[in-house]
Design a protein around this motif. Sequence first.
Motif, PDB file in Angstrom:
ATOM      1  N   ARG A 106       0.854  -1.193   0.000  1.00 27.06           N
ATOM      2  CA  ARG A 106       0.000   0.000   0.000  1.00 27.06           C
ATOM      3  C   ARG A 106       0.883   1.234   0.000  1.00 27.06           C
ATOM      4  NH1 ARG A 106      -2.712  -3.135   4.123  1.00 27.06           N
ATOM      5  NH2 ARG A 106      -4.502  -4.130   3.160  1.00 27.06           N
ATOM      6  N   TYR A 107       0.477   2.216  -0.760  1.00 29.13           N
ATOM      7  CA  TYR A 107       1.116   3.533  -0.754  1.00 29.13           C
ATOM      8  C   TYR A 107       0.068   4.487  -0.203  1.00 29.13           C
ATOM      9  CZ  TYR A 107       4.287   1.321  -4.088  1.00 29.13           C
ATOM     10  OH  TYR A 107       5.174   0.475  -4.708  1.00 29.13           O
ATOM     11  N   GLY A 108       0.103   4.717   1.105  1.00 22.49           N
ATOM     12  CA  GLY A 108      -0.947   5.517   1.724  1.00 22.49           C
ATOM     13  C   GLY A 108      -2.283   4.797   1.569  1.00 22.49           C
ATOM     14  N   GLY A 109      -3.240   5.460   0.949  1.00 20.77           N
ATOM     15  CA  GLY A 109      -4.559   4.855   0.735  1.00 20.77           C
ATOM     16  C   GLY A 109      -4.666   4.034  -0.534  1.00 20.77           C
ATOM     17  N   VAL A 110      -3.607   3.981  -1.331  1.00 17.31           N
ATOM     18  CA  VAL A 110      -3.635   3.240  -2.593  1.00 17.31           C
ATOM     19  C   VAL A 110      -3.184   1.802  -2.350  1.00 17.31           C
ATOM     20  CG1 VAL A 110      -2.689   3.070  -4.924  1.00 17.31           C
ATOM     21  CG2 VAL A 110      -3.171   5.316  -3.936  1.00 17.31           C
ATOM     22  N   HIS A 111      -4.017   0.848  -2.736  1.00 17.34           N
ATOM     23  CA  HIS A 111      -3.690  -0.570  -2.609  1.00 17.34           C
ATOM     24  C   HIS A 111      -3.097  -1.018  -3.941  1.00 17.34           C
ATOM     25  CE1 HIS A 111      -6.439  -1.427   0.998  1.00 17.34           C
ATOM     26  NE2 HIS A 111      -6.286  -0.124   0.866  1.00 17.34           N
ATOM     27  N   ALA A 112      -1.766  -0.995  -4.042  1.00 21.48           N
ATOM     28  CA  ALA A 112      -1.096  -1.333  -5.295  1.00 21.48           C
ATOM     29  C   ALA A 112      -1.048  -2.840  -5.526  1.00 21.48           C
ATOM     30  CB  ALA A 112       0.310  -0.758  -5.301  1.00 21.48           C
ATOM     31  N   LEU A 113      -1.024  -3.626  -4.453  1.00 19.50           N
ATOM     32  CA  LEU A 113      -0.979  -5.083  -4.535  1.00 19.50           C
ATOM     33  C   LEU A 113      -1.702  -5.614  -3.307  1.00 19.50           C
ATOM     34  CD1 LEU A 113       0.368  -7.366  -6.247  1.00 19.50           C
ATOM     35  CD2 LEU A 113       2.236  -7.305  -4.608  1.00 19.50           C
ATOM     36  N   GLU A 114      -2.609  -6.553  -3.508  1.00 24.59           N
ATOM     37  CA  GLU A 114      -3.429  -7.023  -2.397  1.00 24.59           C
ATOM     38  C   GLU A 114      -3.522  -8.546  -2.391  1.00 24.59           C
ATOM     39  OE1 GLU A 114      -5.431  -6.446   1.035  1.00 24.59           O
ATOM     40  OE2 GLU A 114      -4.821  -4.762  -0.219  1.00 24.59           O
ATOM     41  N   GLY A 115      -2.912  -9.168  -1.388  1.00 23.17           N
ATOM     42  CA  GLY A 115      -3.061 -10.607  -1.160  1.00 23.17           C
ATOM     43  C   GLY A 115      -2.545 -11.492  -2.284  1.00 23.17           C
ATOM     44  N   ALA A 116      -1.376 -11.192  -2.839  1.00 18.85           N
ATOM     45  CA  ALA A 116      -0.836 -11.977  -3.955  1.00 18.85           C
ATOM     46  C   ALA A 116      -0.210 -13.276  -3.468  1.00 18.85           C
ATOM     47  CB  ALA A 116       0.188 -11.155  -4.729  1.00 18.85           C
ATOM     48  N   ASN A 117      -0.734 -14.392  -3.946  1.00 15.88           N
ATOM     49  CA  ASN A 117      -0.197 -15.716  -3.661  1.00 15.88           C
ATOM     50  C   ASN A 117       0.405 -16.262  -4.947  1.00 15.88           C
ATOM     51  OD1 ASN A 117      -1.148 -15.845  -0.933  1.00 15.88           O
ATOM     52  ND2 ASN A 117      -3.179 -16.161  -1.774  1.00 15.88           N
ATOM     53  N   PHE A 118       1.629 -16.802  -4.842  1.00 14.97           N
ATOM     54  CA  PHE A 118       2.363 -17.207  -6.037  1.00 14.97           C
ATOM     55  C   PHE A 118       3.325 -18.321  -5.674  1.00 14.97           C
ATOM     56  CE2 PHE A 118       6.213 -16.605  -8.657  1.00 14.97           C
ATOM     57  CZ  PHE A 118       5.683 -16.626  -9.931  1.00 14.97           C
ATOM     58  N   GLU A 119       3.492 -19.281  -6.571  1.00 14.64           N
ATOM     59  CA  GLU A 119       4.494 -20.321  -6.404  1.00 14.64           C
ATOM     60  C   GLU A 119       5.219 -20.530  -7.730  1.00 14.64           C
ATOM     61  OE1 GLU A 119       2.528 -23.219  -3.001  1.00 14.64           O
ATOM     62  OE2 GLU A 119       2.761 -23.963  -5.031  1.00 14.64           O
ATOM     63  N   LEU A 120       6.529 -20.618  -7.653  1.00 15.20           N
ATOM     64  CA  LEU A 120       7.361 -20.920  -8.812  1.00 15.20           C
ATOM     65  C   LEU A 120       8.160 -22.167  -8.469  1.00 15.20           C
ATOM     66  CD1 LEU A 120       8.530 -20.057 -11.585  1.00 15.20           C
ATOM     67  CD2 LEU A 120      10.319 -18.873 -10.310  1.00 15.20           C
ATOM     68  N   ARG A 121       8.018 -23.190  -9.305  1.00 13.25           N
ATOM     69  CA  ARG A 121       8.710 -24.465  -9.061  1.00 13.25           C
ATOM     70  C   ARG A 121       9.921 -24.613  -9.968  1.00 13.25           C
ATOM     71  NH1 ARG A 121       5.459 -27.555  -5.910  1.00 13.25           N
ATOM     72  NH2 ARG A 121       3.327 -26.830  -5.713  1.00 13.25           N
ATOM     73  N   LYS A 122      10.861 -25.432  -9.552  1.00 19.66           N
ATOM     74  CA  LYS A 122      12.064 -25.694 -10.343  1.00 19.66           C
ATOM     75  C   LYS A 122      11.664 -26.099 -11.756  1.00 19.66           C
ATOM     76  CE  LYS A 122      14.872 -27.107  -6.461  1.00 19.66           C
ATOM     77  NZ  LYS A 122      15.587 -28.174  -5.771  1.00 19.66           N
ATOM     78  N   GLY A 123      12.333 -25.502 -12.736  1.00 22.74           N
ATOM     79  CA  GLY A 123      12.092 -25.838 -14.136  1.00 22.74           C
ATOM     80  C   GLY A 123      10.951 -25.090 -14.789  1.00 22.74           C
ATOM     81  N   GLU A 124      10.162 -24.344 -14.016  1.00 21.25           N
ATOM     82  CA  GLU A 124       9.042 -23.594 -14.585  1.00 21.25           C
ATOM     83  C   GLU A 124       9.508 -22.269 -15.176  1.00 21.25           C
ATOM     84  OE1 GLU A 124       4.839 -24.422 -12.454  1.00 21.25           O
ATOM     85  OE2 GLU A 124       6.188 -23.117 -11.337  1.00 21.25           O
ATOM     86  N   HIS A 125       8.786 -21.825 -16.167  1.00 22.72           N
ATOM     87  CA  HIS A 125       8.953 -20.492 -16.740  1.00 22.72           C
ATOM     88  C   HIS A 125       7.589 -19.833 -16.665  1.00 22.72           C
ATOM     89  CE1 HIS A 125      12.896 -21.286 -18.676  1.00 22.72           C
ATOM     90  NE2 HIS A 125      12.464 -22.524 -18.536  1.00 22.72           N
ATOM     91  N   VAL A 126       7.544 -18.613 -16.168  1.00 17.27           N
ATOM     92  CA  VAL A 126       6.267 -17.925 -16.015  1.00 17.27           C
ATOM     93  C   VAL A 126       6.338 -16.528 -16.608  1.00 17.27           C
ATOM     94  CG1 VAL A 126       5.644 -19.193 -13.918  1.00 17.27           C
ATOM     95  CG2 VAL A 126       6.832 -17.009 -13.733  1.00 17.27           C
ATOM     96  N   ALA A 127       5.182 -15.981 -16.887  1.00 18.60           N
ATOM     97  CA  ALA A 127       5.058 -14.591 -17.320  1.00 18.60           C
ATOM     98  C   ALA A 127       4.043 -13.925 -16.405  1.00 18.60           C
ATOM     99  CB  ALA A 127       4.585 -14.515 -18.763  1.00 18.60           C
ATOM    100  N   ILE A 128       4.315 -12.695 -16.044  1.00 22.23           N
ATOM    101  CA  ILE A 128       3.382 -11.928 -15.227  1.00 22.23           C
ATOM    102  C   ILE A 128       2.683 -10.954 -16.169  1.00 22.23           C
ATOM    103  CG2 ILE A 128       3.124 -10.355 -13.284  1.00 22.23           C
ATOM    104  CD1 ILE A 128       5.720 -11.619 -12.175  1.00 22.23           C
ATOM    105  N   MET A 129       1.388 -11.133 -16.312  1.00 19.32           N
ATOM    106  CA  MET A 129       0.618 -10.350 -17.275  1.00 19.32           C
ATOM    107  C   MET A 129      -0.562  -9.684 -16.586  1.00 19.32           C
ATOM    108  SD  MET A 129       0.597 -13.228 -20.296  1.00 19.32           S
ATOM    109  CE  MET A 129      -0.676 -12.372 -21.188  1.00 19.32           C
ATOM    110  N   GLY A 130      -0.998  -8.566 -17.157  1.00 21.40           N
ATOM    111  CA  GLY A 130      -2.176  -7.891 -16.641  1.00 21.40           C
ATOM    112  C   GLY A 130      -2.297  -6.510 -17.240  1.00 21.40           C
ATOM    113  N   ASP A 131      -3.412  -5.894 -16.964  1.00 17.17           N
ATOM    114  CA  ASP A 131      -3.674  -4.538 -17.444  1.00 17.17           C
ATOM    115  C   ASP A 131      -2.730  -3.538 -16.789  1.00 17.17           C
ATOM    116  OD1 ASP A 131      -5.800  -5.420 -18.996  1.00 17.17           O
ATOM    117  OD2 ASP A 131      -7.278  -5.065 -17.403  1.00 17.17           O
ATOM    118  N   ASN A 132      -2.646  -2.360 -17.382  1.00 16.91           N
ATOM    119  CA  ASN A 132      -1.900  -1.268 -16.754  1.00 16.91           C
ATOM    120  C   ASN A 132      -2.497  -1.004 -15.379  1.00 16.91           C
ATOM    121  OD1 ASN A 132      -0.289  -0.933 -18.977  1.00 16.91           O
ATOM    122  ND2 ASN A 132      -1.450   0.773 -19.809  1.00 16.91           N
ATOM    123  N   GLY A 133      -1.630  -0.845 -14.402  1.00 18.90           N
ATOM    124  CA  GLY A 133      -2.096  -0.576 -13.043  1.00 18.90           C
ATOM    125  C   GLY A 133      -2.532  -1.811 -12.274  1.00 18.90           C
TER     126      GLY A 133
END
Length: 70
Positions: free
Chosen positions: A14-41
């Motif tokens: 959070r940046y003050g009242g702005v919630h830039a990231l909320e409750g992100a759960n993520f797992e990366l396993r050996k040998g995996e390749h991932v991309a992080i995608m999403g809309d602007n913001g």
Amino acid sequence: MSDIVLKTENLTKRYGGVHALEGANFELRKGEHVAIMGDNGAGKSTFVRQITAVEQRTSGKIWFDGKEVN
């Protein structure tokens, strides 16, 4: 021994009242390749800054190679 290289649990930024990231759960396993995608913001850059320790997270946990990191 777990094959999880990187894990986040309820990662939040959070940046003050702005919630830039909320409750992100993520797992990366050996040998995996991932991309992080999403809309602007959607929180992609914020997520990467949290897992690379460029910025401090507001809350949540990060594990790398089975060890919790700060």
